[in-house]
Design a protein around this motif. Structure first.
Motif, short mmCIF file in Angstrom:
data_model
loop_
_atom_site.label_atom_id
_atom_site.label_comp_id
_atom_site.label_asym_id
_atom_site.label_seq_id
_atom_site.Cartn_x
_atom_site.Cartn_y
_atom_site.Cartn_z
N ILE A 262 -6.78 -2.61 -0.30
CA ILE A 262 -6.15 -3.73 -1.00
C ILE A 262 -6.22 -5.02 -0.18
O ILE A 262 -6.31 -6.13 -0.73
CB ILE A 262 -4.68 -3.39 -1.33
CG1 ILE A 262 -4.63 -2.23 -2.34
CG2 ILE A 262 -3.92 -4.59 -1.88
CD1 ILE A 262 -3.24 -1.70 -2.61
N SER A 263 -6.24 -4.89 1.13
CA SER A 263 -6.29 -6.09 1.98
C SER A 263 -7.60 -6.85 1.84
O SER A 263 -7.70 -8.00 2.26
CB SER A 263 -6.07 -5.69 3.43
OG SER A 263 -7.12 -4.85 3.89
N PHE A 264 -8.63 -6.23 1.18
CA PHE A 264 -9.92 -6.90 0.98
C PHE A 264 -10.01 -7.60 -0.37
O PHE A 264 -11.11 -7.93 -0.82
CB PHE A 264 -11.07 -5.87 1.09
CG PHE A 264 -11.33 -5.40 2.49
CD1 PHE A 264 -12.09 -6.15 3.37
CD2 PHE A 264 -10.80 -4.20 2.93
CE1 PHE A 264 -12.33 -5.70 4.66
CE2 PHE A 264 -11.04 -3.74 4.22
CZ PHE A 264 -11.81 -4.50 5.08
N TRP A 265 -8.88 -7.85 -1.06
CA TRP A 265 -8.93 -8.42 -2.40
C TRP A 265 -9.63 -9.79 -2.49
O TRP A 265 -10.27 -10.08 -3.50
CB TRP A 265 -7.51 -8.52 -2.99
CG TRP A 265 -6.61 -9.51 -2.29
CD1 TRP A 265 -5.77 -9.27 -1.29
CD2 TRP A 265 -6.48 -10.90 -2.59
NE1 TRP A 265 -5.12 -10.39 -0.89
CE2 TRP A 265 -5.53 -11.44 -1.71
CE3 TRP A 265 -7.07 -11.75 -3.53
CZ2 TRP A 265 -5.18 -12.77 -1.72
CZ3 TRP A 265 -6.70 -13.09 -3.54
CH2 TRP A 265 -5.77 -13.59 -2.65
N PRO A 266 -9.61 -10.67 -1.45
CA PRO A 266 -10.36 -11.93 -1.60
C PRO A 266 -11.85 -11.73 -1.76
O PRO A 266 -12.52 -12.47 -2.48
CB PRO A 266 -10.03 -12.67 -0.30
CG PRO A 266 -8.74 -12.08 0.16
CD PRO A 266 -8.84 -10.64 -0.23
#
Length: 287
Positions: A262-266
């Protein structure tokens, strides 16, 4: 008659000769005395220089003062013990400290997902240091690491003591000079010297107090360690408990992995924009 005059004349010549010799001797002795007085320094100057040299070297050349300083040895140690129960082990440590007349200077407890640890900085009397180590080594838990060191600071202590004695001597000299100072400039300069000496004396006395404290009470760093992740080799635990621990560990790993994605959403937002730009470029190349 002639013989009588000749005899008197001879006696007078001999008498005059003796008087001349005596006068010459007295004159030469007076000249020698004047030379001695001119060559010798003034009494006050000689006494002051002698007193200064005697005072400045009194403590250095006094072997009895140096010999009176006993051996100064600082003992330090650290130990890590693995235990099954932190609280129970802490109670055992408290009983050992009470028997050894030791005390806890600092306590630090840490609790993580994998382990618990209690770090104790202990001060113990020098004579009970070895007894304390033996007590910790028997019955508290399994020793993981152990380090003992001794530091001989006798030379440093002696050096600081001699320099401190000399500084105190010079301090008294400057105070005497301050009482007899005649100008304001001299008074200011002497007061500045006195201030510097007082600061140096305070630092030296503080260093001696620190060494005495470290020699009188040794420092021991004790860590009680408990591992939370249990295995069949370290403890006798049933299959059900180990299965529950493994399931919990797997779920925690899955949650960590999901949160990482989720931390890679950008980057996920940039991916469609990149595809649109690539399609437009491909159409232009076909035309």
């Amino acid at each position: 008659m002639k013989k009588l005059f000749l005899t008197l004349f001879c006696f007078s010549l001999i008498y005059c000769k003796k008087n001349e010799n005596l006068n010459d001797k007295s004159i030469s002795s007076m000249v020698a005395l004047e030379d001695v007085e001119l060559k010798s320094p003034a009494p006050s100057q000689a006494i002051s220089e002698k007193a200064l040299s005697d005072n400045s070297s009194a403590s250095i050349n006094n072997p009895s003062k140096i010999d009176s300083i006993s051996k100064k040895i600082i003992k330090n140690g650290e130990m890590t013990i693995q235990v099954g129960d932190i609280k129970k082990a802490q109670q055992q440590v408290g009983e050992i400290l009470s028997k050894s007349n030791a005390y806890v200077q600092k306590e630090d407890f840490r609790n993580t997902d994998t382990d618990e640890s209690l770090n104790l900085i202990i001060r113990v009397p020098h004579k009970n240091f070895d007894i304390l180590i033996d007590s910790f080594s028997n019955g508290v838990g399994s020793i993981l690491s152990k380090n003992i060191s001794s530091d001989d600071v006798t030379e440093e202590y002696t050096d600081v003591t001699i320099k401190l004695a000399n500084k105190k001597i010079y301090l008294e000299k400057y105070r005497d000079m301050l009482r007899s100072a005649s100008t304001t400039k001299d008074m200011i300069e002497i007061q500045e010297k006195i201030r510097e000496l007082v600061d140096e004396i305070d630092i030296a006395e503080g260093r001696l107090r620190f060494i005495d404290d470290r020699v009188k009470y040794s420092t021991f760093n004790l860590t009680l360690y408990k591992e939370k992740i249990r295995s069949s080799t370290t403890s006798k635990i049933g299959f059900g408990s180990r299965f529950g621990d493994s399931f919990t560990e797997g779920w925690n790993s899955f949650v960590s992995f999901s949160l990482g994605i989720i931390s890679f959403w950008p980057y996920f937002l940039l991916f469609p924009i990149f595809i649109l730009i690539w399609k437009k470029w491909k159409r232009k190349t076909k035309k």
